[in-house]
Write a protein that holds these residues in place. Structure first.
Motif, PDB file in Angstrom:
ATOM      1  N   SER A  36      51.492  43.038  38.216  1.00  0.00           N
ATOM      2  CA  SER A  36      50.150  43.587  38.064  1.00  0.00           C
ATOM      3  C   SER A  36      50.115  44.730  37.052  1.00  0.00           C
ATOM      4  O   SER A  36      51.127  45.383  36.798  1.00  0.00           O
ATOM      5  CB  SER A  36      49.679  44.120  39.443  1.00  0.00           C
ATOM      6  OG  SER A  36      48.458  44.779  39.333  1.00  0.00           O
ATOM      7  N   SER A  37      48.930  44.981  36.518  1.00  0.00           N
ATOM      8  CA  SER A  37      48.723  46.153  35.659  1.00  0.00           C
ATOM      9  C   SER A  37      48.552  47.417  36.495  1.00  0.00           C
ATOM     10  O   SER A  37      48.595  48.514  35.964  1.00  0.00           O
ATOM     11  CB  SER A  37      47.478  45.956  34.791  1.00  0.00           C
ATOM     12  OG  SER A  37      47.648  44.844  33.951  1.00  0.00           O
ATOM     13  N   TRP A  38      48.307  47.256  37.792  1.00  0.00           N
ATOM     14  CA  TRP A  38      48.151  48.398  38.690  1.00  0.00           C
ATOM     15  C   TRP A  38      49.520  48.999  38.980  1.00  0.00           C
ATOM     16  O   TRP A  38      50.520  48.296  39.104  1.00  0.00           O
ATOM     17  CB  TRP A  38      47.502  47.964  40.003  1.00  0.00           C
ATOM     18  CG  TRP A  38      46.069  47.560  39.842  1.00  0.00           C
ATOM     19  CD1 TRP A  38      45.595  46.354  39.419  1.00  0.00           C
ATOM     20  CD2 TRP A  38      44.922  48.369  40.086  1.00  0.00           C
ATOM     21  NE1 TRP A  38      44.223  46.359  39.398  1.00  0.00           N
ATOM     22  CE2 TRP A  38      43.781  47.586  39.808  1.00  0.00           C
ATOM     23  CE3 TRP A  38      44.740  49.675  40.535  1.00  0.00           C
ATOM     24  CZ2 TRP A  38      42.491  48.066  39.950  1.00  0.00           C
ATOM     25  CZ3 TRP A  38      43.456  50.159  40.686  1.00  0.00           C
ATOM     26  CH2 TRP A  38      42.348  49.367  40.384  1.00  0.00           C
ATOM     27  N   TYR A  98      45.000  52.275  38.168  1.00  0.00           N
ATOM     28  CA  TYR A  98      44.912  51.632  36.871  1.00  0.00           C
ATOM     29  C   TYR A  98      43.962  52.476  36.044  1.00  0.00           C
ATOM     30  O   TYR A  98      42.780  52.593  36.383  1.00  0.00           O
ATOM     31  CB  TYR A  98      44.406  50.189  36.963  1.00  0.00           C
ATOM     32  CG  TYR A  98      44.294  49.540  35.605  1.00  0.00           C
ATOM     33  CD1 TYR A  98      45.431  49.082  34.953  1.00  0.00           C
ATOM     34  CD2 TYR A  98      43.067  49.433  34.967  1.00  0.00           C
ATOM     35  CE1 TYR A  98      45.347  48.509  33.695  1.00  0.00           C
ATOM     36  CE2 TYR A  98      42.976  48.855  33.706  1.00  0.00           C
ATOM     37  CZ  TYR A  98      44.117  48.395  33.076  1.00  0.00           C
ATOM     38  OH  TYR A  98      44.029  47.846  31.817  1.00  0.00           O
ATOM     39  N   GLN A  99      44.470  53.100  34.985  1.00  0.00           N
ATOM     40  CA  GLN A  99      43.716  54.039  34.164  1.00  0.00           C
ATOM     41  C   GLN A  99      43.035  55.062  35.079  1.00  0.00           C
ATOM     42  O   GLN A  99      43.719  55.793  35.775  1.00  0.00           O
ATOM     43  CB  GLN A  99      42.759  53.294  33.246  1.00  0.00           C
ATOM     44  CG  GLN A  99      43.502  52.442  32.226  1.00  0.00           C
ATOM     45  CD  GLN A  99      42.593  51.651  31.319  1.00  0.00           C
ATOM     46  OE1 GLN A  99      41.379  51.635  31.463  1.00  0.00           O
ATOM     47  NE2 GLN A  99      43.194  50.976  30.352  1.00  0.00           N
ATOM     48  N   GLN A 101      40.962  54.385  37.618  1.00  0.00           N
ATOM     49  CA  GLN A 101      40.630  53.827  38.934  1.00  0.00           C
ATOM     50  C   GLN A 101      41.762  54.076  39.922  1.00  0.00           C
ATOM     51  O   GLN A 101      42.933  53.947  39.568  1.00  0.00           O
ATOM     52  CB  GLN A 101      40.375  52.327  38.828  1.00  0.00           C
ATOM     53  CG  GLN A 101      39.212  51.965  37.932  1.00  0.00           C
ATOM     54  CD  GLN A 101      39.020  50.473  37.896  1.00  0.00           C
ATOM     55  OE1 GLN A 101      38.541  49.894  38.858  1.00  0.00           O
ATOM     56  NE2 GLN A 101      39.408  49.859  36.784  1.00  0.00           N
ATOM     57  N   GLU A 161      37.846  44.484  38.841  1.00  0.00           N
ATOM     58  CA  GLU A 161      38.249  43.788  37.614  1.00  0.00           C
ATOM     59  C   GLU A 161      38.791  44.811  36.608  1.00  0.00           C
ATOM     60  O   GLU A 161      38.249  45.897  36.464  1.00  0.00           O
ATOM     61  CB  GLU A 161      37.037  43.076  36.982  1.00  0.00           C
ATOM     62  CG  GLU A 161      36.484  41.949  37.827  1.00  0.00           C
ATOM     63  CD  GLU A 161      37.339  40.691  37.745  1.00  0.00           C
ATOM     64  OE1 GLU A 161      37.920  40.422  36.702  1.00  0.00           O
ATOM     65  OE2 GLU A 161      37.402  39.980  38.780  1.00  0.00           O
ATOM     66  N   ILE A 162      39.861  44.403  35.910  1.00  0.00           N
ATOM     67  CA  ILE A 162      40.392  45.296  34.854  1.00  0.00           C
ATOM     68  C   ILE A 162      40.453  44.579  33.540  1.00  0.00           C
ATOM     69  O   ILE A 162      40.370  43.402  33.441  1.00  0.00           O
ATOM     70  CB  ILE A 162      41.787  45.865  35.214  1.00  0.00           C
ATOM     71  CG1 ILE A 162      42.763  44.756  35.551  1.00  0.00           C
ATOM     72  CG2 ILE A 162      41.650  46.829  36.364  1.00  0.00           C
ATOM     73  CD1 ILE A 162      44.175  45.240  35.781  1.00  0.00           C
TER      74      ILE A 162
END
Length: 162
Positions: A36-38, A98-99, A101, A161-162
């Motif tokens: 994941s990007s998270w 994520y960023q 969030q 959503e990312i």
């Protein structure tokens, strides 16, 4: 709040299941985070009963710190005061980022969903998911893994959503 277990058999079954469920939850979260990007970090947290004011939280926290260095007499007085105040229970959260969030995930809540049938934080009376226990009274590891994977997948499916 932790669920209410209503009988000794269910209590024994919960004791059998909770540690393996927690391990499977953490492992499956790690697998999802790897893809994941998270980014995730784990945190110990205190879970307060609903409606507890910040002033009460501060007072309880202060008293719990004071009891560490109190004399035996002071310690008894502090314990007596604490019996009349709401006491938090320990929790363990995964903070997903994520960023800008951030999402906090309660790991014990996921474990409760794994171990109990139709668990929700509003319905505290619970029943063990007996499908998690095989005919020999041991953990059914295959079913435990399948149910855990499904619940952890839902966590990631429900992220923004990312």
């Amino acid at each position: 709040m932790p669920p209410k277990i209503t009988n000794s058999t269910a209590w024994q079954q919960a004791e059998l299941l909770m540690q393996p469920a927690f391990i499977r939850v953490v492992d499956n979260l790690r697998k999802h985070l790897d893809q994941s990007s998270w980014k995730g970090t784990y945190h110990d947290v205190l879970i307060w009963p609903p409606g507890t004011t910040n002033e009460t939280k501060d007072l309880v926290t202060q008293l719990l710190q004071e009891i560490e260095t109190a004399t035996p007499e002071q310690s008894e007085e502090i314990k007596h005061t604490l019996t009349r105040l709401p006491i938090p229970h320990p929790g363990y959260h995964l903070l997903l980022q994520y960023q800008e969030q951030q999402i906090s995930v309660d790991l014990w809540d996921i474990c409760y969903q794994v171990c109990f049938i139709n668990y929700s934080s509003e319905n505290m009376a619970v029943d063990i998911d007996t499908n998690l226990i095989d005919e020999f009274g041991e953990v059914d590891w295959q079913y435990l893994e399948e149910k855990t994977k499904q619940l952890v997948k839902q966590v990631f499916d429900n992220l923004p959503e990312i």
